[in-house]
Design a protein around this motif. Structure first.
Motif, PDB file in Angstrom:
ATOM      1  N   LYS A 179       3.224   3.139  -7.350  1.00  0.00           N
ATOM      2  CA  LYS A 179       2.111   4.083  -7.347  1.00  0.00           C
ATOM      3  C   LYS A 179       0.820   3.333  -7.077  1.00  0.00           C
ATOM      4  O   LYS A 179       0.462   2.396  -7.791  1.00  0.00           O
ATOM      5  CB  LYS A 179       2.034   4.806  -8.697  1.00  0.00           C
ATOM      6  CG  LYS A 179       1.014   5.934  -8.719  1.00  0.00           C
ATOM      7  CD  LYS A 179       1.126   6.702 -10.027  1.00  0.00           C
ATOM      8  CE  LYS A 179       0.236   7.932 -10.000  1.00  0.00           C
ATOM      9  NZ  LYS A 179       0.355   8.706 -11.247  1.00  0.00           N
ATOM     10  N   CYS A 180       0.145   3.762  -6.047  1.00  0.00           N
ATOM     11  CA  CYS A 180      -1.147   3.188  -5.693  1.00  0.00           C
ATOM     12  C   CYS A 180      -2.226   3.784  -6.589  1.00  0.00           C
ATOM     13  O   CYS A 180      -2.043   4.856  -7.173  1.00  0.00           O
ATOM     14  CB  CYS A 180      -1.438   3.504  -4.227  1.00  0.00           C
ATOM     15  SG  CYS A 180      -3.036   2.899  -3.652  1.00  0.00           S
ATOM     16  N   LYS A 181      -3.358   3.084  -6.663  1.00  0.00           N
ATOM     17  CA  LYS A 181      -4.444   3.611  -7.495  1.00  0.00           C
ATOM     18  C   LYS A 181      -5.016   4.916  -6.946  1.00  0.00           C
ATOM     19  O   LYS A 181      -5.678   5.653  -7.659  1.00  0.00           O
ATOM     20  CB  LYS A 181      -5.554   2.578  -7.663  1.00  0.00           C
ATOM     21  CG  LYS A 181      -6.172   2.089  -6.377  1.00  0.00           C
ATOM     22  CD  LYS A 181      -7.078   0.892  -6.688  1.00  0.00           C
ATOM     23  CE  LYS A 181      -7.625   0.291  -5.402  1.00  0.00           C
ATOM     24  NZ  LYS A 181      -8.324  -0.973  -5.667  1.00  0.00           N
ATOM     25  N   CYS A 182      -4.708   5.234  -5.664  1.00  0.00           N
ATOM     26  CA  CYS A 182      -5.165   6.508  -5.092  1.00  0.00           C
ATOM     27  C   CYS A 182      -4.243   7.654  -5.492  1.00  0.00           C
ATOM     28  O   CYS A 182      -4.533   8.811  -5.215  1.00  0.00           O
ATOM     29  CB  CYS A 182      -5.255   6.416  -3.574  1.00  0.00           C
ATOM     30  SG  CYS A 182      -3.665   6.520  -2.714  1.00  0.00           S
ATOM     31  N   GLY A 183      -3.105   7.319  -6.126  1.00  0.00           N
ATOM     32  CA  GLY A 183      -2.185   8.353  -6.570  1.00  0.00           C
ATOM     33  C   GLY A 183      -0.955   8.480  -5.693  1.00  0.00           C
ATOM     34  O   GLY A 183       0.010   9.139  -6.070  1.00  0.00           O
ATOM     35  N   ASN A 184      -0.986   7.878  -4.508  1.00  0.00           N
ATOM     36  CA  ASN A 184       0.164   7.941  -3.609  1.00  0.00           C
ATOM     37  C   ASN A 184       1.329   7.133  -4.171  1.00  0.00           C
ATOM     38  O   ASN A 184       1.141   6.067  -4.748  1.00  0.00           O
ATOM     39  CB  ASN A 184      -0.236   7.393  -2.237  1.00  0.00           C
ATOM     40  CG  ASN A 184       0.900   7.461  -1.242  1.00  0.00           C
ATOM     41  OD1 ASN A 184       1.589   8.463  -1.135  1.00  0.00           O
ATOM     42  ND2 ASN A 184       1.100   6.376  -0.505  1.00  0.00           N
ATOM     43  N   GLU A 185       2.544   7.652  -3.984  1.00  0.00           N
ATOM     44  CA  GLU A 185       3.742   6.919  -4.386  1.00  0.00           C
ATOM     45  C   GLU A 185       4.576   6.652  -3.154  1.00  0.00           C
ATOM     46  O   GLU A 185       4.783   7.537  -2.334  1.00  0.00           O
ATOM     47  CB  GLU A 185       4.560   7.758  -5.379  1.00  0.00           C
ATOM     48  CG  GLU A 185       3.834   8.003  -6.689  1.00  0.00           C
ATOM     49  CD  GLU A 185       4.627   8.950  -7.592  1.00  0.00           C
ATOM     50  OE1 GLU A 185       5.766   9.295  -7.255  1.00  0.00           O
ATOM     51  OE2 GLU A 185       4.078   9.337  -8.638  1.00  0.00           O
ATOM     52  N   LYS A 229       1.152  -1.676   3.173  1.00  0.00           N
ATOM     53  CA  LYS A 229      -0.071  -0.971   2.798  1.00  0.00           C
ATOM     54  C   LYS A 229       0.236   0.458   2.401  1.00  0.00           C
ATOM     55  O   LYS A 229       1.212   1.057   2.863  1.00  0.00           O
ATOM     56  CB  LYS A 229      -1.052  -0.979   3.980  1.00  0.00           C
ATOM     57  CG  LYS A 229      -1.600  -2.349   4.275  1.00  0.00           C
ATOM     58  CD  LYS A 229      -2.625  -2.302   5.383  1.00  0.00           C
ATOM     59  CE  LYS A 229      -3.261  -3.670   5.577  1.00  0.00           C
ATOM     60  NZ  LYS A 229      -4.229  -3.664   6.692  1.00  0.00           N
ATOM     61  N   CYS A 230      -0.630   0.993   1.556  1.00  0.00           N
ATOM     62  CA  CYS A 230      -0.515   2.383   1.150  1.00  0.00           C
ATOM     63  C   CYS A 230      -0.651   3.277   2.380  1.00  0.00           C
ATOM     64  O   CYS A 230      -1.538   3.072   3.212  1.00  0.00           O
ATOM     65  CB  CYS A 230      -1.601   2.696   0.129  1.00  0.00           C
ATOM     66  SG  CYS A 230      -1.677   4.440  -0.339  1.00  0.00           S
ATOM     67  N   GLU A 231       0.234   4.258   2.463  1.00  0.00           N
ATOM     68  CA  GLU A 231       0.205   5.147   3.621  1.00  0.00           C
ATOM     69  C   GLU A 231      -1.002   6.072   3.591  1.00  0.00           C
ATOM     70  O   GLU A 231      -1.379   6.649   4.606  1.00  0.00           O
ATOM     71  CB  GLU A 231       1.502   5.970   3.663  1.00  0.00           C
ATOM     72  CG  GLU A 231       2.711   5.113   3.961  1.00  0.00           C
ATOM     73  CD  GLU A 231       4.024   5.808   3.622  1.00  0.00           C
ATOM     74  OE1 GLU A 231       4.000   6.899   3.024  1.00  0.00           O
ATOM     75  OE2 GLU A 231       5.068   5.239   3.973  1.00  0.00           O
ATOM     76  N   LYS A 232      -1.597   6.232   2.441  1.00  0.00           N
ATOM     77  CA  LYS A 232      -2.734   7.151   2.326  1.00  0.00           C
ATOM     78  C   LYS A 232      -4.080   6.450   2.456  1.00  0.00           C
ATOM     79  O   LYS A 232      -4.935   6.868   3.214  1.00  0.00           O
ATOM     80  CB  LYS A 232      -2.679   7.889   0.977  1.00  0.00           C
ATOM     81  CG  LYS A 232      -1.885   9.176   1.009  1.00  0.00           C
ATOM     82  CD  LYS A 232      -2.186  10.005  -0.256  1.00  0.00           C
ATOM     83  CE  LYS A 232      -1.496  11.362  -0.180  1.00  0.00           C
ATOM     84  NZ  LYS A 232      -1.681  12.102  -1.440  1.00  0.00           N
ATOM     85  N   CYS A 233      -4.271   5.380   1.676  1.00  0.00           N
ATOM     86  CA  CYS A 233      -5.606   4.777   1.616  1.00  0.00           C
ATOM     87  C   CYS A 233      -5.656   3.385   2.229  1.00  0.00           C
ATOM     88  O   CYS A 233      -6.724   2.768   2.255  1.00  0.00           O
ATOM     89  CB  CYS A 233      -6.097   4.722   0.171  1.00  0.00           C
ATOM     90  SG  CYS A 233      -5.257   3.506  -0.842  1.00  0.00           S
ATOM     91  N   ASN A 234      -4.523   2.893   2.719  1.00  0.00           N
ATOM     92  CA  ASN A 234      -4.474   1.612   3.418  1.00  0.00           C
ATOM     93  C   ASN A 234      -4.668   0.404   2.494  1.00  0.00           C
ATOM     94  O   ASN A 234      -4.846  -0.719   2.952  1.00  0.00           O
ATOM     95  CB  ASN A 234      -5.509   1.572   4.551  1.00  0.00           C
ATOM     96  CG  ASN A 234      -4.923   0.962   5.810  1.00  0.00           C
ATOM     97  OD1 ASN A 234      -3.731   1.104   6.077  1.00  0.00           O
ATOM     98  ND2 ASN A 234      -5.745   0.298   6.593  1.00  0.00           N
TER      99      ASN A 234
END
Ligand SMILES: [Zn+2]
Length: 54
Positions: free
Chosen positions: A9-15, A27-32
């Motif tokens: 889980k990223c700090k942006c909430g994306n899993e 990298k996170c697919e949402k916030c990079n």
């Protein structure tokens, strides 16, 4: 090469699923945001590991 997948889980909430021995920066697919860095062995996971997926 053996390894498992982590649900991170990223700090942006994306899993997302990340291989435990990722050979490239993941990298996170949402916030990079980088979530994993390769070490040649077990990757360094920066996000929160919420589940280990065999
Ligand atoms: Zn993110």
């Amino acid at each position: 090469m053996s390894g498992i997948y982590y649900k991170v889980k990223c700090k942006c909430g994306n899993e997302q699923r990340i291989f435990s021995h990722a050979s490239a920066v993941v990298k996170c697919e949402k916030c990079n945001e980088p979530l994993a860095h390769p070490t040649g062995g077990k990757a360094i996971i920066h996000g929160e590991i919420i589940e280990e997926l065999g």
